[in-house]
Design a protein around this motif. Structure first.
Motif, short mmCIF file in Angstrom:
data_model
loop_
_atom_site.label_atom_id
_atom_site.label_comp_id
_atom_site.label_asym_id
_atom_site.label_seq_id
_atom_site.Cartn_x
_atom_site.Cartn_y
_atom_site.Cartn_z
N HIS A 135 87.39 -44.42 25.52
CA HIS A 135 85.98 -44.02 25.44
C HIS A 135 85.64 -43.92 23.96
CE1 HIS A 135 82.56 -41.54 27.40
NE2 HIS A 135 82.23 -41.71 26.13
N LEU A 136 84.72 -44.74 23.50
CA LEU A 136 84.34 -44.77 22.09
C LEU A 136 84.01 -43.39 21.55
CD1 LEU A 136 83.41 -46.35 19.50
CD2 LEU A 136 81.15 -46.47 20.58
N SER A 137 84.46 -43.09 20.34
CA SER A 137 84.04 -41.86 19.65
C SER A 137 84.17 -42.06 18.16
CB SER A 137 84.89 -40.66 20.09
OG SER A 137 86.24 -40.80 19.69
N ALA A 138 83.35 -41.30 17.42
CA ALA A 138 83.49 -41.21 15.96
C ALA A 138 83.99 -39.81 15.66
CB ALA A 138 82.16 -41.45 15.27
N ARG A 139 84.91 -39.69 14.71
CA ARG A 139 85.50 -38.39 14.39
C ARG A 139 85.50 -38.20 12.88
NH1 ARG A 139 90.19 -37.73 19.03
NH2 ARG A 139 88.91 -38.61 20.72
N ILE A 140 84.95 -37.07 12.45
CA ILE A 140 84.78 -36.78 11.02
C ILE A 140 85.36 -35.41 10.73
CG2 ILE A 140 83.12 -36.61 9.13
CD1 ILE A 140 81.67 -37.85 12.29
N PHE A 141 86.11 -35.29 9.63
CA PHE A 141 86.56 -33.96 9.22
C PHE A 141 86.67 -33.90 7.70
CE2 PHE A 141 90.59 -36.22 9.84
CZ PHE A 141 91.29 -35.89 8.68
N THR A 142 86.55 -32.68 7.18
CA THR A 142 86.73 -32.44 5.76
C THR A 142 87.91 -31.51 5.56
OG1 THR A 142 85.71 -31.59 3.74
CG2 THR A 142 85.06 -30.52 5.79
N SER A 143 88.58 -31.69 4.43
CA SER A 143 89.69 -30.80 4.08
C SER A 143 89.22 -29.56 3.33
CB SER A 143 90.72 -31.56 3.22
OG SER A 143 90.09 -32.09 2.07
N ARG A 144 87.92 -29.49 3.03
CA ARG A 144 87.40 -28.31 2.32
C ARG A 144 87.13 -27.19 3.33
NH1 ARG A 144 83.32 -30.04 -1.67
NH2 ARG A 144 85.17 -30.29 -2.97
N ARG A 145 87.76 -26.04 3.13
CA ARG A 145 87.60 -24.92 4.07
C ARG A 145 86.68 -23.83 3.54
NH1 ARG A 145 91.32 -20.84 2.53
NH2 ARG A 145 92.88 -21.54 1.01
N ALA A 146 86.45 -23.82 2.23
CA ALA A 146 85.58 -22.83 1.59
C ALA A 146 85.27 -23.34 0.19
CB ALA A 146 86.27 -21.46 1.53
N PRO A 147 84.26 -22.77 -0.49
CA PRO A 147 83.97 -23.22 -1.85
C PRO A 147 85.20 -23.16 -2.75
CG PRO A 147 82.22 -21.80 -1.06
CD PRO A 147 83.31 -21.74 -0.03
N GLY A 148 85.57 -24.30 -3.33
CA GLY A 148 86.72 -24.35 -4.23
C GLY A 148 88.07 -24.29 -3.55
N LYS A 149 88.11 -24.34 -2.21
CA LYS A 149 89.38 -24.23 -1.49
C LYS A 149 89.55 -25.40 -0.53
CE LYS A 149 89.41 -19.16 -1.58
NZ LYS A 149 89.42 -17.92 -0.77
N LEU A 150 90.74 -26.00 -0.56
CA LEU A 150 91.06 -27.10 0.33
C LEU A 150 92.15 -26.69 1.31
CD1 LEU A 150 91.29 -30.05 -2.23
CD2 LEU A 150 89.35 -29.49 -0.76
N LYS A 151 92.12 -27.32 2.48
CA LYS A 151 93.21 -27.14 3.44
C LYS A 151 94.30 -28.17 3.13
CE LYS A 151 94.53 -27.74 8.28
NZ LYS A 151 95.34 -26.51 8.39
N TYR A 152 95.51 -27.68 2.90
CA TYR A 152 96.67 -28.56 2.74
C TYR A 152 97.57 -28.41 3.96
CZ TYR A 152 95.17 -28.85 -2.14
OH TYR A 152 94.44 -29.06 -3.28
N LEU A 153 98.16 -29.48 4.38
CA LEU A 153 99.04 -29.41 5.54
C LEU A 153 100.34 -28.71 5.16
CD1 LEU A 153 98.57 -32.84 7.34
CD2 LEU A 153 97.32 -30.70 7.61
N ALA A 154 100.65 -27.65 5.89
CA ALA A 154 101.89 -26.90 5.67
C ALA A 154 103.04 -27.58 6.41
CB ALA A 154 101.71 -25.47 6.16
N ALA A 155 104.25 -27.06 6.22
CA ALA A 155 105.42 -27.65 6.88
C ALA A 155 105.28 -27.61 8.39
CB ALA A 155 106.69 -26.91 6.44
N SER A 156 104.67 -26.55 8.92
CA SER A 156 104.51 -26.46 10.37
C SER A 156 103.61 -27.57 10.89
CB SER A 156 103.92 -25.09 10.75
OG SER A 156 102.63 -24.94 10.17
N GLU A 157 102.64 -28.01 10.05
CA GLU A 157 101.71 -29.05 10.46
C GLU A 157 102.27 -30.44 10.21
OE1 GLU A 157 97.59 -26.63 9.63
OE2 GLU A 157 98.95 -27.05 7.97
N SER A 158 102.74 -30.68 8.99
CA SER A 158 103.31 -31.99 8.66
C SER A 158 104.65 -32.21 9.35
CB SER A 158 103.49 -32.12 7.14
OG SER A 158 102.25 -32.12 6.49
N GLY A 159 105.46 -31.15 9.45
CA GLY A 159 106.80 -31.31 10.00
C GLY A 159 106.88 -31.15 11.50
#
Length: 364
Positions: A314-338
């Motif tokens: 089923h066709l879909s478009a998916r968009i996300f940003t790594s910015r979680r707050a002004p001046g702050k980015l979400k980085y993948l932790a070991a629990s997420e990447s590993g």
């Protein structure tokens, strides 16, 4: 996967579309101009002296995870954050030849000079799609006419790339911002024609297959119905809905689905394509209004694969940003990447509310 007859019928419904001109670059790669209007001269030659294009990627199998991995060591030499005036995606000018020979363009698609896939060892193909010749623009600022041209370019490439021998999945996507690893600022996206089914796509189809076996209906259609009844809807049109998923992995993540069950871009009617592109642009503009700087984001389109599982998609478009707050980015932790166990720092309902509010604020 839709048949050749299906594609031909869809093309007839869409009409002649924008002008399409194919040329060859100096190293043998193909470049296609998709113009907003017909009749433009696209005969300017590529005047660079380049060695023949010979991708050297490999595809290797991980037997533990059951996944394919692409090894593309030649990409270490690709252009990385070029200085102002040295962008390879800007039009060519006297004394400076770029990837696009013309002195101006609307939309272009061409084989990536530093592809992840391609060549005999790996198979598949990688293309770059430039949305405008304006280096300082963005997708969220494209006109309605340009959105139509981009949609037709994406559709053209989806159809043509799915015909290549060995291609199992066509993946249309866009990365923007150095924060998420984009190496070029110019407004552009990419298309990968995979010689295998990517792991996350395969997993989603497995879930859809199991759901259909139990419920005799489409998993994705049921998700759309459930999300429309929830509080995470960001925006709606007659045929499409944009929402923050209940189990969003990223701080600000939006999925756009057609209510009608279609597998990919080639199956949409012209009015549906225009509707989807307008809503996609709207969501990107909302992302840019969240904070005090343009949002770094990744966006992609999930489409039907080749083979017998096409009807499950089923066709879909998916968009996300790594910015979680002004001046702050979400980085993948070991629990997420590993371990693949995502942790979201923003409540999806709060993210949806902020994105709805962003639609009422003026740009800038």
């Amino acid at each position: 996967m839709p048949t050749e007859t299906d594609h031909a019928a869809a093309a007839a419904r869409r009409g002649p579309g924008p002008a399409r001109t194919a040329v060859q670059l100096a190293d043998g790669r193909e470049l296609l101009y998709f113009d907003d209007v017909p009749g433009l001269d696209r005969s300017a030659p590529d005047q660079r002296v380049l060695p023949p294009h010979a991708p050297r990627s490999e595809v290797r199998y991980d037997p533990v995870q059951g996944e394919w991995v692409v090894v593309a060591a030649h990409r270490q030499d690709r252009t990385h954050l070029p200085a102002p005036g040295e962008c390879p995606l800007c039009p060519s000018a006297p004394g400076r030849q770029t990837e696009i020979p013309a002195s101006g363009y609307h939309v272009v698609a061409f084989e990536n000079r530093f592809p992840t896939l391609g060549g005999p060892p790996a198979g598949g193909r990688c293309e770059v799609v430039c949305f405008t010749d304006d280096h300082e623009s963005s997708f969220s600022r494209l006109t309605d006419r340009r959105l139509e041209t981009v949609a037709r370019a994406w559709t053209d490439r989806t159809v043509e790339l799915s015909r290549l021998p060995g291609v199992e999945y066509v993946f249309v996507f866009e990365n923007r911002g150095p924060e998420i690893g984009a190496t070029l600022q110019h407004p552009h996206g990419q298309i990968y024609a995979f010689p295998y089914l990517p792991a996350r796509v395969a997993r989603a189809l497995d879930m859809a297959r199991a759901y259909r076996a139990e419920h005799r209906s489409c998993l994705f259609c049921s998700v759309v119905a459930a999300e429309e009844a929830a509080e995470r809807v960001v925006a709606r049109t007659d045929g499409f809905v944009a929402f923050v998923p209940e189990a969003a992995r990223w701080p600000y993540e939006v999925h756009i689905y057609p209510r009608r069950h279609v597998g990919g871009l080639p199956e949409l009617e012209p009015a549906e394509q225009a509707e989807l592109m307008s809503l996609y642009r709207d969501v990107l503009a909302r992302f840019d209004r969240l904070f005090d700087a343009p949002a770094p984001y990744m966006a992609h389109f999930q489409q039907a694969p080749a083979g017998p599982d096409a009807g499950l998609a089923h066709l879909s478009a998916r968009i996300f940003t790594s910015r979680r707050a002004p001046g702050k980015l979400k980085y993948l932790a070991a629990s997420e990447s590993g371990a693949g166990a995502f942790i979201n720092d923003v409540l999806p309902e709060q993210a949806a509310r902020r994105l709805r509010e962003a639609g009422t604020r003026p740009p800038g």
